[in-house]
Design a protein around this motif. Structure first.
Motif, PDB file in Angstrom:
ATOM      1  N   PHE A 162      14.642  57.126  -0.099  1.00 51.31           N
ATOM      2  CA  PHE A 162      15.442  56.238   0.748  1.00 51.31           C
ATOM      3  C   PHE A 162      15.903  56.889   2.043  1.00 51.31           C
ATOM      4  O   PHE A 162      16.505  56.232   2.887  1.00 51.31           O
ATOM      5  N   ASP A 163      15.588  58.171   2.249  1.00 48.37           N
ATOM      6  CA  ASP A 163      15.928  58.840   3.509  1.00 48.37           C
ATOM      7  C   ASP A 163      15.175  58.257   4.702  1.00 48.37           C
ATOM      8  O   ASP A 163      15.606  58.394   5.836  1.00 48.37           O
ATOM      9  N   MET A 164      14.033  57.619   4.465  1.00 52.66           N
ATOM     10  CA  MET A 164      13.255  57.075   5.587  1.00 52.66           C
ATOM     11  C   MET A 164      13.744  55.699   6.033  1.00 52.66           C
ATOM     12  O   MET A 164      13.251  55.144   7.004  1.00 52.66           O
ATOM     13  N   PHE A 165      14.739  55.145   5.346  1.00 56.43           N
ATOM     14  CA  PHE A 165      15.244  53.812   5.664  1.00 56.43           C
ATOM     15  C   PHE A 165      16.546  53.863   6.445  1.00 56.43           C
ATOM     16  O   PHE A 165      17.343  54.776   6.295  1.00 56.43           O
ATOM     17  N   GLU A 166      16.751  52.851   7.241  1.00 54.15           N
ATOM     18  CA  GLU A 166      18.041  52.546   7.851  1.00 54.15           C
ATOM     19  C   GLU A 166      18.508  51.311   7.095  1.00 54.15           C
ATOM     20  O   GLU A 166      17.829  50.285   7.094  1.00 54.15           O
ATOM     21  N   THR A 167      19.629  51.400   6.413  1.00 55.91           N
ATOM     22  CA  THR A 167      20.013  50.342   5.482  1.00 55.91           C
ATOM     23  C   THR A 167      21.097  49.423   6.014  1.00 55.91           C
ATOM     24  O   THR A 167      21.951  49.833   6.789  1.00 55.91           O
TER      25      THR A 167
END
Length: 176
Positions: A102-107
């Motif tokens: 989930f580090d590659m996402f902007e949530t």
């Protein structure tokens, strides 16, 4: 008396042609072919966002995950988990995800919001209140961070008393 000068038919008459080897011609043809293939793949949608759905069952649960299989930085992507349990849920559900994925996402957040959340060095544990019925749907509203260049593999599990009962694994590839 001056010698007669020939009047050129074109301003390019005195420009020398370049000697081209067959290897250079084949190299140019190969480069144009590779470029044409990339354009064709993009035109039919094979280089855009593509989602996939994976499913598994065991331990009294069924998991179905729709996730971004191929994505690009800056674009919205789906990540929706459905957990089914025959007979329904009587206790809170603990969903475990690999934090690095989930580090590659902007949530924008989870729906529903977990009632509790904690993590260790590699995993995030989300406790979700038991829903009515036998189906829990957990959505992750996100897009790929503009700075993300590589994809990641990840997993999602349902945990009972600290033990993973069922696990799904998946991989997201990022393209330029």
């Amino acid at each position: 008396m001056r010698p007669a000068t020939r009047i050129p038919d074109s301003v390019l008459d005195d420009v020398r042609g370049s000697a081209r080897s067959p290897a250079v011609a084949w190299l140019r043809r190969g480069a144009v072919t590779v470029l044409a293939v990339i354009v064709a793949l993009g035109a039919v949608g094979l280089l855009g966002v593509r989602s996939a759905t994976v499913h598994t069952s065991g331990g009294g649960y069924e998991l179905t995950l729709t996730y971004p299989q191929v994505a690009r930085a800056g674009l919205d992507v789906p990540w929706d988990l459905t957990v089914r349990k025959a007979g329904g849920f009587t206790e809170p559900v603990v969903i475990v995800v690999e934090s690095e994925y989930f580090d590659m996402f902007e949530t924008q957040g989870w729906t529903p919001e977990p009632s509790a959340e904690t993590s260790d060095a590699s995993r995030t544990y989300m406790t979700v209140d038991p829903p009515p019925g036998d189906t829990l749907t957990l959505g992750f509203d996100a897009y790929i961070q503009p700075s993300s260049q590589l994809g990641h593999s990840g997993s999602v599990s349902v945990s009972e008393r600290g033990v993973d009962v069922i696990t799904l694994e998946f991989t997201t590839w990022l393209v330029p």
